[in-house]
Enzyme design. Structure first.
Site, PDB file in Angstrom:
ATOM      1  N   HIS A  28     -27.761-141.921  65.720  1.00  0.00           N
ATOM      2  CA  HIS A  28     -26.500-141.875  66.368  1.00  0.00           C
ATOM      3  C   HIS A  28     -25.720-140.426  66.892  1.00  0.00           C
ATOM      4  CE1 HIS A  28     -24.133-141.176  62.907  1.00  0.00           C
ATOM      5  NE2 HIS A  28     -24.569-142.240  62.204  1.00  0.00           N
ATOM      6  N   HIS A  80     -28.330-143.554  69.981  1.00  0.00           N
ATOM      7  CA  HIS A  80     -28.011-144.989  69.941  1.00  0.00           C
ATOM      8  C   HIS A  80     -26.203-144.836  70.127  1.00  0.00           C
ATOM      9  CE1 HIS A  80     -30.928-147.757  68.862  1.00  0.00           C
ATOM     10  NE2 HIS A  80     -31.387-146.843  68.212  1.00  0.00           N
ATOM     11  N   ASP A  84     -25.432-149.001  74.729  1.00  0.00           N
ATOM     12  CA  ASP A  84     -26.006-150.273  74.339  1.00  0.00           C
ATOM     13  C   ASP A  84     -25.493-151.359  74.764  1.00  0.00           C
ATOM     14  OD1 ASP A  84     -27.739-148.248  73.120  1.00  0.00           O
ATOM     15  OD2 ASP A  84     -27.319-149.154  70.836  1.00  0.00           O
TER      16      ASP A  84
END
Length: 226
Positions: A45, A140, A145
């Site tokens: 992330h 991510h 997303d």
């Protein structure tokens, strides 16, 4: 990355769909997990301990999150993973499970495995399969997303992915084989065009009539149905 080992939620991103359309009413918060970012997760992330240190804690955003999601149907890819983390955060605040605050939860990973058995069904794989660009997805991010998942969900659930109907027959005898389906068919969702939609459609056809100096096939067909 497991809530049982003390891992925490660091970002929440949601987009809203109403009548199969994105409304723009998004919810996005970074969250201070009150611990250092784990090295393995950081590679996924990219949210460092320093970046998250001044962000609100989960307890500070819980009320607005519940207000945003209350009673809604929730669409998640690999739902058990996300729900486990959310349930753990709710438990730390002595609240009922996340699932008690929302409506039904749809797991698009389960849907994808049913539609595409034996194939890769990650979010990236589904974006590629349905022609959804995710070139800007380097790491991510929760909101990105969610936006990609909304496009994937709409593509998977529309029932037809092109203007032509292509039937694949494995062998010549398959067309003559009896097929039975025990599962009941789902209800067909019918969304009628609004007056504004009809006006916009007629305006488009009028423009095409003018450009082609004739009538569009659409109007000829409706005036002289087969």
């Amino acid at each position: 990355m497991n809530p049982r080992s003390g891992d925490r939620v660091i970002e929440i991103g949601c987009v809203e769909l109403v009548n199969r359309k994105l409304t723009g009413n998004n919810f996005h918060r970074y969250i201070n997990p009150e611990r250092d970012s784990e090295e393995g997760a950081l590679a996924v992330h990219g949210l460092t301990t320093e970046f998250l240190s001044d962000k609100p804690k989960f307890a500070q955003i819980i009320d607005e999150l519940r207000d945003y999601l209350s009673g809604a149907e929730i669409i998640i890819h690999n739902a058990p993973f996300d729900v486990a983390f959310l349930n753990a955060e709710f438990a730390l605040l002595d609240l009922p499970d996340f699932t008690k605050h929302v409506g039904p939860i749809v797991d698009t990973l389960v849907q994808a495995k049913e539609l595409h058995p034996g194939k890769k069904n990650s979010l990236d794989a589904l974006c590629s399969r349905y022609g959804i660009s995710n070139a800007h997805r380097k790491l991510h991010g929760a909101l990105l997303d969610a936006e990609l998942l909304a496009d994937v969900f709409l593509a998977m659930s529309r029932g037809q992915n092109s203007l032509t109907m292509e039937m694949q027959v494995e062998n010549e005898d398959s067309a003559n084989q009896d097929q039975s389906f025990d599962a009941p068919l789902p209800d067909v969702i019918v969304l009628c065009a609004s007056d504004a939609d009809l006006d916009a459609h007629n305006a488009l056809l009028s423009g095409l009539d003018k450009d082609s100096k004739g009538k569009t096939v659409w109007r000829m067909q409706t005036e002289n149905p087969v």
